[in-house]
Design a protein around this motif. Structure first.
Motif, PDB file in Angstrom:
ATOM      1  N   ARG A  90       0.794  -0.994  -0.121  1.00  0.00           N
ATOM      2  CA  ARG A  90       0.099   0.099   0.062  1.00  0.00           C
ATOM      3  C   ARG A  90       0.879   1.158  -0.048  1.00  0.00           C
ATOM      4  O   ARG A  90       2.202   1.091   0.549  1.00  0.00           O
ATOM      5  N   SER A  93       2.813   4.524   4.914  1.00  0.00           N
ATOM      6  CA  SER A  93       2.171   5.504   5.974  1.00  0.00           C
ATOM      7  C   SER A  93       3.007   6.886   6.051  1.00  0.00           C
ATOM      8  O   SER A  93       4.251   6.736   6.002  1.00  0.00           O
ATOM      9  N   VAL A  95       3.269   8.723   8.451  1.00  0.00           N
ATOM     10  CA  VAL A  95       3.602   9.069   9.568  1.00  0.00           C
ATOM     11  C   VAL A  95       4.732   7.840   9.967  1.00  0.00           C
ATOM     12  O   VAL A  95       5.979   8.089  10.710  1.00  0.00           O
ATOM     13  N   LEU A  96       4.353   6.600  10.111  1.00  0.00           N
ATOM     14  CA  LEU A  96       5.149   5.640  10.327  1.00  0.00           C
ATOM     15  C   LEU A  96       6.205   5.121   9.482  1.00  0.00           C
ATOM     16  O   LEU A  96       7.329   4.828   9.967  1.00  0.00           O
ATOM     17  N   VAL A 179      -2.642  -4.720   8.118  1.00  0.00           N
ATOM     18  CA  VAL A 179      -1.583  -3.692   8.161  1.00  0.00           C
ATOM     19  C   VAL A 179      -0.388  -4.277   9.010  1.00  0.00           C
ATOM     20  O   VAL A 179       0.643  -4.329   8.754  1.00  0.00           O
ATOM     21  N   PHE A 180      -0.813  -5.203  10.168  1.00  0.00           N
ATOM     22  CA  PHE A 180       0.048  -5.704  11.048  1.00  0.00           C
ATOM     23  C   PHE A 180       0.534  -7.002  10.636  1.00  0.00           C
ATOM     24  O   PHE A 180       1.960  -7.241  10.718  1.00  0.00           O
ATOM     25  N   SER A 242      -4.079   6.233   8.848  1.00  0.00           N
ATOM     26  CA  SER A 242      -2.996   5.864   9.854  1.00  0.00           C
ATOM     27  C   SER A 242      -3.817   5.348  11.317  1.00  0.00           C
ATOM     28  O   SER A 242      -3.638   4.396  12.073  1.00  0.00           O
ATOM     29  N   SER A 245      -5.434   2.326  10.732  1.00  0.00           N
ATOM     30  CA  SER A 245      -4.517   1.275  10.675  1.00  0.00           C
ATOM     31  C   SER A 245      -4.013   0.792  12.083  1.00  0.00           C
ATOM     32  O   SER A 245      -3.748  -0.309  12.612  1.00  0.00           O
ATOM     33  N   ALA A 246      -3.805   1.881  12.655  1.00  0.00           N
ATOM     34  CA  ALA A 246      -3.128   1.597  14.399  1.00  0.00           C
ATOM     35  C   ALA A 246      -3.913   1.732  15.242  1.00  0.00           C
ATOM     36  O   ALA A 246      -3.507   1.363  16.511  1.00  0.00           O
ATOM     37  N   PHE A 296       8.684  -4.961  15.707  1.00  0.00           N
ATOM     38  CA  PHE A 296       8.713  -4.330  14.473  1.00  0.00           C
ATOM     39  C   PHE A 296      10.038  -3.848  14.261  1.00  0.00           C
ATOM     40  O   PHE A 296      11.053  -4.164  14.726  1.00  0.00           O
TER      41      PHE A 296
END
Ligand code: OVV
Length: 407
Positions: A90, A93, A95-96, A179-180, A242, A245-246, A296
């Motif tokens: 995708r 993000s 920010v991430l 996402v994860f 985001s 997602s989170a 992560f």
């Protein structure tokens, strides 16, 4: 050179043991404690040949890698794929999966709309929703802890806080899982999640549009930052993506794990009931003890060294937060669930410039639910075997049959 899981293969650095383990095998994902212990025992890092990456499970090194965004970048992806070499599933993000300076302006908007003051305004609604939910579950007696509580609560309150028009629990939870899982290798778990992309991603994208958000939520505040020129309209949509997602699966996991911790530790529930103000520290200890995000990656952006180990540019480092949060050399009685422990410094929200920007909102959700339980529930009984749901980066329950007893 052939890539491994989308990144440059590396050799084991001098002094780093090779460990023939698959951290993403379902048996480990659903029952990770022995793997955490063994990983820490390997030293500051282990080299995992299957994925040609390093893994670190000790507190000090995990913290060092996570804290230093200059040497260990996020813009090349926080999973096994190196975004410099392969296109992610995708658009990244904003920010991430970015680094400063671009990260800074985007993060600032999210930090503002979820600041302590902003969260303060949501607390009363969270408390009422939690009280109502716990009352209803007490009435029912037996229920499914994951679906009926851990998923139901964040889907309800977070969707309202953001201003979503359509809080489809299944789609929101499945998107988070995607996402994860996406952060892990291209294994069967990831593939099963990705099969849902065609039905879920267009729906998520639609929810992020300005016209589909209420005019009084966090979503609208993010779009207001586009009106002042701080970000673009497209970036506002991406920041809302985001949040979706989170913001759901993480709190779902934290709440489910809190129920699991209290069902297994009735003495701690007694302490919580004696002093319901322990709801907040109890949620924090749940996060340390269970680490909803278990791992992560970061990517070494330069040749460097950590804990005496040489790390070459391009190396993917799996930071196993779940192992670091149980490191006996950092935590006294690390394996004990103790709601009055000093949890300061746990890594469940990450640390550094990418540390969870929604952490105060997450804490407010945990505090509301555990506060309601403290005041209303006499006893929590396991009403069947808990079942875990393997995910490449979150440690989540799939089912938690429970029974609430009144005092
Ligand atoms: C912290 C986090 C996890 C997953 C996704 C995102 C952020 C995002 O920004 O999409």
């Amino acid at each position: 050179m052939d890539l491994v899981e989308g990144h440059y293969p590396i050799e084991a650095p001098a002094g780093v043991p090779e460990w023939d383990v698959d951290p993403f095998a379902p048996e480990i994902l659903t029952d990770p404690i022995d793997y955490y212990t063994e990983l820490r025992a390997k030293g500051p890092f282990a080299y995992i040949p299957k994925y040609s990456m390093l893994a670190c499970g000790r507190y000090d090194e995990a913290k060092e890698v996570f804290s230093d965004h200059e040497r260990f970048v996020s813009g090349r992806g926080v999973g096994l794929q190196d975004f410099k070499l392969e296109q992610p599933w995708r658009p990244p993000s904003i920010v991430l999966e970015v680094d400063p300076p671009y990260h800074t302006q985007n993060r600032r908007v999210l930090a503002r709309v979820m600041a302590t003051k902003a969260v303060q305004r949501l607390k009363e609604a969270f408390r009422i929703a939690a009280d109502d939910l716990i009352d209803a579950l007490l009435e029912r007696g037996s229920f499914e802890g994951v679906g009926d509580l851990a998923e139901a609560f964040p889907v309800n309150v977070f969707s309202k806080a953001v201003g979503l028009a359509d809080a489809d629990r299944c789609k929101l939870v499945d998107y988070g899982a995607m996402v994860f899982n996406g952060i892990g290798p291209d294994n069967a778990i990831r593939q099963a999640s990705m099969a849902k992309v065609p039905t879920i991603v267009p729906w998520i994208t639609e929810q992020c549009r300005r016209e589909n958000l209420s005019d009084d939520g966090i979503g609208a505040e993010i779009y207001a930052a586009a009106d002042t020129g701080e970000i673009t309209e497209d970036e506002a949509g991406m920041l809302i993506r985001s949040l979706l997602s989170a913001g759901i699966d993480t709190t779902v996991t934290g709440l489910g794990s809190a129920l699991w911790c209290f069902a297994n530790n009735p003495g701690e529930l007694e302490r919580l009931k004696v002093d319901p103000k322990l709801a907040r520290p109890a949620f924090e200890e749940t996060l340390r003890f269970t680490s909803p995000i278990h791992s992560f990656c970061r990517t070494a952006g330069v040749d460097t060294e950590v804990g005496g180990v040489s790390i070459v540019e391009g190396t993917k480092i799996l930071c196993v937060l779940g192992a670091a949060n149980l490191d006996e050399s950092h935590w006294t009685d690390a394996g004990k669930f103790d709601i009055q422990r000093r949890t300061l410094g746990h890594l469940a929200f990450g640390i550094g410039i990418h540390g969870c920007v929604g952490q105060n909102l997450a804490r407010a959700e945990g505090e509301a639910v555990l506060g309601a339980i403290a005041r209303k529930v006499g006893r929590i009984e396991l009403d069947g075997e808990p079942v875990w749901r393997p995910n490449n980066s979150i440690r989540a329950l799939d089912r938690l049959p429970l029974r609430f007893h009144t005092a």
